[in-house]
Design an enzyme around this catalytic site. Structure first.
Site, short mmCIF file in Angstrom:
data_model
loop_
_atom_site.label_atom_id
_atom_site.label_comp_id
_atom_site.label_asym_id
_atom_site.label_seq_id
_atom_site.Cartn_x
_atom_site.Cartn_y
_atom_site.Cartn_z
N GLU A 152 1.14 -5.67 13.35
CA GLU A 152 0.03 -5.69 14.31
C GLU A 152 -0.58 -7.09 14.35
O GLU A 152 -1.07 -7.54 15.37
CB GLU A 152 -1.02 -4.65 13.89
CG GLU A 152 -2.09 -4.39 14.93
CD GLU A 152 -3.18 -3.43 14.46
OE1 GLU A 152 -3.11 -2.93 13.32
OE2 GLU A 152 -4.10 -3.21 15.25
N ARG A 187 0.81 -1.22 0.00
CA ARG A 187 0.00 0.00 0.00
C ARG A 187 0.85 1.26 0.00
O ARG A 187 0.42 2.31 -0.50
CB ARG A 187 -0.95 -0.02 1.20
CG ARG A 187 -2.09 -1.00 1.03
CD ARG A 187 -2.91 -1.10 2.28
NE ARG A 187 -2.59 -2.26 3.07
CZ ARG A 187 -2.87 -2.38 4.37
NH1 ARG A 187 -3.44 -1.40 5.00
NH2 ARG A 187 -2.57 -3.49 4.99
#
Ligand SMILES: O=P(O)(O)OC[C@H]1O[C@H](OP(=O)(O)OP(=O)(O)O)[C@H](O)[C@@H]1O
Ligand SMILES: Nc1ncnc2[nH]cnc12
Length: 183
Positions: free
Chosen positions: A103, A66
């Site tokens: 994460e 991204r």
């Protein structure tokens, strides 16, 4: 609202949140809805370009996948080179590697070992700052290649995960456009 606040609100409102993706408990902030809105996409890229246009930056590094979307137009606008940091075994020449924590998992990132020249000041671009693990690993790759990981910029910051503190403690200046808390 100031013009800047209106732009930031437009960007924030264009980002959809998906609960429990890719794992239970994660609130996934999806930039594909921002990308589908040309005004929001252009505004986010322009605000990042504005922030860096008069700073002394020699290269832009973008992180797969991204990060590439935002890094490439910013590098073009600043008229400096773009360097991709990629997931394992995607780059064809000699690479430096760095393991990192996400994460929701672990991974490895790679950079072409000759992509940055000694002493070059590098701006790292990614879509989102969570724990800071991706950009911390990217900064280590830039240092291995002989560069200075001077700045990092993101469209989205997740303040609860304290990535900004982690990167600031490494000597990296951070700039982010919109915060998402627990909402
Ligand atoms: O601050 P961090 O805790 O490191 O998390 C942020 C990173 O996680 C996401 O990428 P992901 O690794 O999911 O890869 P993708 O861009 O290929 O979807 C996102 O695009 C950031 O690069
Ligand atoms: N909560 C989140 N939403 C979107 N991308 C992410 N990358 C790491 N954490 C994320």
């Amino acid at each position: 609202m100031t013009q800047l606040q209106e732009k930031l609100a437009l960007i924030k409102n264009s980002i959809i949140t998906i609960p429990d993706y890719p794992k239970k408990g994660i609130l996934f902030r999806d930039i594909t809805s921002l990308l589908e809105d040309p005004v929001a996409f252009r505004t986010s890229v322009e605000l990042l370009i504005d922030h860096y246009k008069d700073k002394k930056i020699d290269k832009v590094v973008g992180t797969e996948a991204r990060g590439f979307i935002f890094a490439a137009p910013i590098a073009l606008a600043l008229n400096i080179g773009f360097v991709p940091v990629r997931k394992p075994n995607k780059l064809p020449r000699h690479v430096f590697k760095e393991k990192y924590q996400l994460e929701y998992g672990t991974d490895t990132l790679e950079i072409h070992s000759d992509a940055i020249k000694a002493g070059e000041r590098v701006l790292i671009i990614d879509d989102l700052l969570a724990t800071g693990g991706t950009v911390a690993a990217t900064a280590k790759l830039i240092q291995k290649a002989g560069g200075i990981a001077q700045d990092a910029a993101f469209v989205i910051n997740l303040p609860a995960l304290e990535g900004k503190t982690k990167l600031t403690n490494m000597g990296i200046n951070c700039f982010t456009l919109v915060d998402f808390d627990g909402e």
